[in-house]
Design a protein around this motif. Structure first.
Motif, PDB file in Angstrom:
ATOM      1  N   GLY A 358       0.793  -1.236   0.000  1.00  0.00           N
ATOM      2  CA  GLY A 358       0.000   0.000   0.000  1.00  0.00           C
ATOM      3  C   GLY A 358       0.815   1.270   0.000  1.00  0.00           C
ATOM      4  N   SER A 359       2.118   1.170   0.304  1.00  0.00           N
ATOM      5  CA  SER A 359       2.964   2.358   0.401  1.00  0.00           C
ATOM      6  C   SER A 359       3.225   2.981  -0.969  1.00  0.00           C
ATOM      7  CB  SER A 359       4.313   1.994   1.036  1.00  0.00           C
ATOM      8  OG  SER A 359       4.154   1.526   2.359  1.00  0.00           O
ATOM      9  N   LEU A 360       3.612   4.252  -0.962  1.00  0.00           N
ATOM     10  CA  LEU A 360       4.207   4.882  -2.132  1.00  0.00           C
ATOM     11  C   LEU A 360       5.654   4.449  -2.104  1.00  0.00           C
ATOM     12  CD1 LEU A 360       4.145   6.835  -4.557  1.00  0.00           C
ATOM     13  CD2 LEU A 360       4.702   8.681  -2.942  1.00  0.00           C
ATOM     14  N   TYR A 361       6.022   3.527  -2.960  1.00  0.00           N
ATOM     15  CA  TYR A 361       7.272   2.785  -2.856  1.00  0.00           C
ATOM     16  C   TYR A 361       8.494   3.675  -2.617  1.00  0.00           C
ATOM     17  CZ  TYR A 361      11.298  -0.017  -4.157  1.00  0.00           C
ATOM     18  OH  TYR A 361      12.529  -0.634  -4.163  1.00  0.00           O
ATOM     19  N   ASP A 362       9.195   3.357  -1.532  1.00  0.00           N
ATOM     20  CA  ASP A 362      10.457   3.987  -1.144  1.00  0.00           C
ATOM     21  C   ASP A 362      10.307   5.460  -0.768  1.00  0.00           C
ATOM     22  OD1 ASP A 362      13.161   3.116  -0.690  1.00  0.00           O
ATOM     23  OD2 ASP A 362      13.795   4.556  -2.208  1.00  0.00           O
ATOM     24  N   LEU A 363       9.050   5.926  -0.633  1.00  0.00           N
ATOM     25  CA  LEU A 363       8.833   7.343  -0.327  1.00  0.00           C
ATOM     26  C   LEU A 363       7.948   7.561   0.902  1.00  0.00           C
ATOM     27  CD1 LEU A 363       8.319   8.677  -3.974  1.00  0.00           C
ATOM     28  CD2 LEU A 363      10.315   9.054  -2.508  1.00  0.00           C
ATOM     29  N   ILE A 364       6.740   6.984   0.916  1.00  0.00           N
ATOM     30  CA  ILE A 364       5.791   7.217   2.004  1.00  0.00           C
ATOM     31  C   ILE A 364       5.215   5.875   2.462  1.00  0.00           C
ATOM     32  CG2 ILE A 364       3.657   8.347   2.726  1.00  0.00           C
ATOM     33  CD1 ILE A 364       4.123  10.437   0.553  1.00  0.00           C
ATOM     34  N   ALA A 365       5.338   5.589   3.746  1.00  0.00           N
ATOM     35  CA  ALA A 365       4.820   4.340   4.297  1.00  0.00           C
ATOM     36  C   ALA A 365       3.298   4.369   4.372  1.00  0.00           C
ATOM     37  CB  ALA A 365       5.391   4.109   5.688  1.00  0.00           C
ATOM     38  N   ALA A 366       2.692   3.224   4.072  1.00  0.00           N
ATOM     39  CA  ALA A 366       1.241   3.090   4.200  1.00  0.00           C
ATOM     40  C   ALA A 366       0.864   2.985   5.678  1.00  0.00           C
ATOM     41  CB  ALA A 366       0.762   1.848   3.458  1.00  0.00           C
ATOM     42  N   GLU A 367      -0.119   3.777   6.077  1.00  0.00           N
ATOM     43  CA  GLU A 367      -0.720   3.664   7.402  1.00  0.00           C
ATOM     44  C   GLU A 367      -2.178   4.068   7.289  1.00  0.00           C
ATOM     45  OE1 GLU A 367       1.163   6.295  10.128  1.00  0.00           O
ATOM     46  OE2 GLU A 367       0.915   8.062   8.878  1.00  0.00           O
ATOM     47  N   ASN A 368      -2.985   3.662   8.216  1.00  0.00           N
ATOM     48  CA  ASN A 368      -4.414   3.897   8.099  1.00  0.00           C
ATOM     49  C   ASN A 368      -4.733   5.367   8.364  1.00  0.00           C
ATOM     50  OD1 ASN A 368      -7.274   3.824   8.240  1.00  0.00           O
ATOM     51  ND2 ASN A 368      -7.177   1.659   8.759  1.00  0.00           N
ATOM     52  N   VAL A 369      -4.998   6.091   7.288  1.00  0.00           N
ATOM     53  CA  VAL A 369      -5.363   7.504   7.382  1.00  0.00           C
ATOM     54  C   VAL A 369      -6.848   7.651   7.718  1.00  0.00           C
ATOM     55  CG1 VAL A 369      -5.461   9.697   6.118  1.00  0.00           C
ATOM     56  CG2 VAL A 369      -3.561   8.107   5.725  1.00  0.00           C
ATOM     57  N   VAL A 381      -2.103 -12.823   2.319  1.00  0.00           N
ATOM     58  CA  VAL A 381      -1.646 -13.614   1.182  1.00  0.00           C
ATOM     59  C   VAL A 381      -2.714 -14.653   0.860  1.00  0.00           C
ATOM     60  CG1 VAL A 381       0.074 -15.327   0.470  1.00  0.00           C
ATOM     61  CG2 VAL A 381       0.793 -13.260   1.706  1.00  0.00           C
ATOM     62  N   GLY A 382      -2.997 -14.827  -0.436  1.00  0.00           N
ATOM     63  CA  GLY A 382      -3.991 -15.806  -0.855  1.00  0.00           C
ATOM     64  C   GLY A 382      -5.409 -15.299  -0.868  1.00  0.00           C
ATOM     65  N   ALA A 383      -5.628 -14.033  -0.499  1.00  0.00           N
ATOM     66  CA  ALA A 383      -6.957 -13.421  -0.525  1.00  0.00           C
ATOM     67  C   ALA A 383      -6.958 -12.253  -1.508  1.00  0.00           C
ATOM     68  CB  ALA A 383      -7.350 -12.923   0.873  1.00  0.00           C
ATOM     69  N   TRP A 384      -8.111 -11.980  -2.073  1.00  0.00           N
ATOM     70  CA  TRP A 384      -8.227 -10.827  -2.962  1.00  0.00           C
ATOM     71  C   TRP A 384      -8.279  -9.539  -2.148  1.00  0.00           C
ATOM     72  CZ3 TRP A 384      -7.260 -10.939  -7.948  1.00  0.00           C
ATOM     73  CH2 TRP A 384      -7.415 -12.133  -8.658  1.00  0.00           C
ATOM     74  N   ASN A 385      -7.451  -8.574  -2.546  1.00  0.00           N
ATOM     75  CA  ASN A 385      -7.393  -7.263  -1.916  1.00  0.00           C
ATOM     76  C   ASN A 385      -7.701  -6.192  -2.963  1.00  0.00           C
ATOM     77  OD1 ASN A 385      -5.948  -7.494   0.986  1.00  0.00           O
ATOM     78  ND2 ASN A 385      -5.156  -9.072  -0.386  1.00  0.00           N
ATOM     79  N   LYS A 386      -8.332  -5.119  -2.527  1.00  0.00           N
ATOM     80  CA  LYS A 386      -8.705  -4.049  -3.448  1.00  0.00           C
ATOM     81  C   LYS A 386      -7.746  -2.869  -3.312  1.00  0.00           C
ATOM     82  CE  LYS A 386     -13.142  -3.371  -4.168  1.00  0.00           C
ATOM     83  NZ  LYS A 386     -13.428  -3.594  -5.609  1.00  0.00           N
ATOM     84  N   ALA A 387      -7.164  -2.455  -4.437  1.00  0.00           N
ATOM     85  CA  ALA A 387      -6.312  -1.264  -4.484  1.00  0.00           C
ATOM     86  C   ALA A 387      -7.061  -0.152  -5.195  1.00  0.00           C
ATOM     87  CB  ALA A 387      -5.011  -1.562  -5.210  1.00  0.00           C
ATOM     88  N   ARG A 388      -6.885   1.061  -4.712  1.00  0.00           N
ATOM     89  CA  ARG A 388      -7.510   2.236  -5.330  1.00  0.00           C
ATOM     90  C   ARG A 388      -6.490   3.365  -5.318  1.00  0.00           C
ATOM     91  NH1 ARG A 388     -11.247   6.353  -2.565  1.00  0.00           N
ATOM     92  NH2 ARG A 388     -12.334   7.426  -4.261  1.00  0.00           N
ATOM     93  N   ILE A 389      -6.318   4.011  -6.469  1.00  0.00           N
ATOM     94  CA  ILE A 389      -5.424   5.157  -6.596  1.00  0.00           C
ATOM     95  C   ILE A 389      -6.227   6.317  -7.177  1.00  0.00           C
ATOM     96  CG2 ILE A 389      -3.320   6.069  -7.652  1.00  0.00           C
ATOM     97  CD1 ILE A 389      -2.397   3.111  -7.929  1.00  0.00           C
ATOM     98  N   HIS A 395      -2.659  15.995  -6.430  1.00  0.00           N
ATOM     99  CA  HIS A 395      -2.972  15.332  -5.159  1.00  0.00           C
ATOM    100  C   HIS A 395      -3.247  13.861  -5.427  1.00  0.00           C
ATOM    101  CE1 HIS A 395      -5.867  14.191  -1.859  1.00  0.00           C
ATOM    102  NE2 HIS A 395      -4.759  14.512  -1.205  1.00  0.00           N
ATOM    103  N   VAL A 396      -2.585  12.980  -4.687  1.00  0.00           N
ATOM    104  CA  VAL A 396      -2.689  11.539  -4.919  1.00  0.00           C
ATOM    105  C   VAL A 396      -3.028  10.830  -3.614  1.00  0.00           C
ATOM    106  CG1 VAL A 396      -1.533   9.464  -5.777  1.00  0.00           C
ATOM    107  CG2 VAL A 396      -0.975  11.701  -6.767  1.00  0.00           C
ATOM    108  N   GLU A 397      -3.908   9.844  -3.714  1.00  0.00           N
ATOM    109  CA  GLU A 397      -4.282   9.013  -2.577  1.00  0.00           C
ATOM    110  C   GLU A 397      -4.113   7.543  -2.935  1.00  0.00           C
ATOM    111  OE1 GLU A 397      -8.330   9.946  -1.801  1.00  0.00           O
ATOM    112  OE2 GLU A 397      -7.953  12.055  -1.288  1.00  0.00           O
ATOM    113  N   HIS A 398      -3.643   6.747  -1.977  1.00  0.00           N
ATOM    114  CA  HIS A 398      -3.656   5.288  -2.069  1.00  0.00           C
ATOM    115  C   HIS A 398      -4.701   4.771  -1.083  1.00  0.00           C
ATOM    116  CE1 HIS A 398       0.786   4.660  -3.579  1.00  0.00           C
ATOM    117  NE2 HIS A 398       0.083   5.487  -4.355  1.00  0.00           N
ATOM    118  N   TRP A 399      -5.509   3.835  -1.532  1.00  0.00           N
ATOM    119  CA  TRP A 399      -6.496   3.187  -0.672  1.00  0.00           C
ATOM    120  C   TRP A 399      -6.285   1.676  -0.749  1.00  0.00           C
ATOM    121  CZ3 TRP A 399     -10.889   5.740   1.718  1.00  0.00           C
ATOM    122  CH2 TRP A 399     -10.902   7.133   1.515  1.00  0.00           C
TER     123      TRP A 399
END
Length: 457
Positions: A358-369, A381-389, A395-399
């Motif tokens: 979920g992180s912005l690779y090598d820049l911002i760690a993912a944490e629950n905002v 692992v082994g489960a479906w996860n939903k990514a949203r950008i 302005h950019v958000e990761h979900w």
């Protein structure tokens, strides 16, 4: 006199007609006993008190469910509930209990009753299966609907593949999902973690359901409440109206190619049964390579589902210019990291966790905002996860699974400072291009993608 009696006659006919009309509602609870109900799961106590069903929490027992013996498919359900603020509860809809499924484990859609500061009441949780489908992190207005210490009225619509909830007249969810089409309704007393929570109560009253002529009684949608869809490689009419389109059609290579190729890779990637899979191409786990969209994007909302195997390292890159780093195996761009945080070494190489899922690779760690203090909601692992950008005017958000984990301005001085101290520093104007391609990484381990969709602003 004849006219007078004629008027009276027709008036009496009208009254008789109105009385004869059956109410569309059927009472689920007669106020006197629990006929038509059966208890499943744990051993919490249920009793009747002042015309209410009262659930009482109990230690050393799993989740308990007082469930209807009847199964319901399409329906509208209403009830009132009041719960002790220290408890969590919910109402199961379209739920089931089969011996063949984890020895009768209750599973299915649950409409949450959450008096905690998280305030997810009215959200939809998939009990015993996929976890949160519609957390109220996607509807801040909905988080204000439930009131502690008093009765709250729930209105629930389950029609076709659409589930909607309201509390006290405020819409909380709008979900599209087709995994289960029918099942029982169940009143949950949640398991508790301490003796201090024992003996606490949740009360229900005025439980009623409607199964006929539902179109006449549905409530209008609040346009501010986003529809969340779990339909696989498909769009709902609402999504189409709002400009969504499939970025991958679920069956072909159309719209994608290798980042270093003029065509789709001939090995390392597989399209099968509606899933796009990156597989290691050699016994030594050589990378299958990345794939890139033929189109470029600037202001957009991207959503997809991913599933990783143990030890996987992958990602979703955006604002990619394939001419940069042209001869190296990987493309260059901002990246939503996809990683097995437990087993891949990249997690340990991170600075404050900025290479974890979920992180912005090598820049911002993912944490629950969305819910500070709550961990990020990776389903494993082994489960479906939903990514949203979401990208809009810099302005950019990761979900991750519909809870926000990253928020940044790629045109800010702070972002540029982060880049200067990262492995991206060698790339001039990293992350600054007005538009770019989207890339799915095939790197370490097997990763699956599906339901890739996008809309542009």
């Amino acid at each position: 006199m004849i006219k007078k009696y004629t008027s009276l006659f027709f008036f009496q006919l009208l009254i008789a007609s109105l009385v004869a009309q059956e109410s569309p509602w059927l009472e689920l609870f007669n106020g006197e006993n629990l006929d038509g109900w059966v208890q499943l799961g744990g051993k919490a106590e249920y009793k009747i008190e002042d015309g209410c069903i009262v659930g009482i929490s109990k230690t050393d027992t799993p989740n308990s469910f007082l469930s209807t013996k009847k199964y319901y498919a399409d329906f509208i359900l209403e009830f009132e509930v009041m719960v002790d603020p220290s408890l969590n509860s919910g109402v199961q809809i379209r739920s089931n209990s089969f011996e063949t499924y984890y020895n009768g484990l209750v599973h299915g859609y649950q409409v949450e009753i959450d008096p905690s500061p998280r305030a997810f009441s009215g959200g939809i949780y998939d009990e015993g299966r996929r976890g949160w489908l519609y957390p109220l992190s996607r509807n801040e207005k909905g988080r204000t609907a439930f009131r502690n210490g008093t009765w709250n009225k729930f209105h629930i619509e389950a029609i076709g593949n659409t589930l909607k909830t309201w509390i006290n007249g405020i819409q909380c969810t709008h979900l599209a999902d087709d995994l289960t089409s029918q099942g029982f309704i169940g009143l949950q007393v949640h398991s508790i973690g301490s003796a201090e929570q024992a003996g606490k109560t949740v009360k229900w009253r005025n439980l009623r359901v409607m199964e006929k002529n539902l179109a006449q009684y549905v409530w209008p949608n609040d346009p501010q409440v986003s529809q969340l869809s779990y339909l696989i490689n498909d769009l709902t009419p609402t999504e189409e109206r709002l400009g969504w389109r499939l970025l991958w059609d679920g069956k072909s290579e159309k719209g994608w190619r290798g980042t270093k190729l003029a065509r789709f890779p001939q090995k390392g990637w597989e399209i099968k049964d509606g899933v796009l899979t990156a597989n290691p191409t050699e016994i030594n786990d050589a990378s299958p390579g990345d794939i890139i969209t033929e189109e470029t994007f600037s202001n957009f909302e991207l959503e997809l589902e991913f599933l990783i195997t143990a030890g996987t390292n992958s990602g979703i890159q955006y604002f990619v210019d394939p001419e940069i780093n042209k001869h190296a195996p990987s493309s260059i761009g901002c990246e939503f990291q996809i990683l097995d945080d437990q087993k891949h070494p990249d997690a340990a190489l991170a600075t404050n966790g900025n290479r974890t899922v979920g992180s912005l690779y090598d820049l911002i760690a993912a944490e629950n905002v969305s819910v500070p203090g709550r961990g990020k909601q990776f389903k494993g692992v082994g489960a479906w996860n939903k990514a949203r950008i979401v990208s809009h005017n810099g302005h950019v958000e990761h979900w991750l699974n519909n809870e926000q984990v990253v928020d940044y301005d790629r045109w800010s001085q702070m972002f540029r400072a982060l880049v200067t101290n990262s492995e991206h520093a060698e790339w001039k104007d990293f992350g600054q291009c007005a538009e770019g391609h989207i890339v799915l990484q095939g790197q370490d381990g097997t990763v699956h993608f599906r339901s890739i969709k996008i809309r542009e602003f």
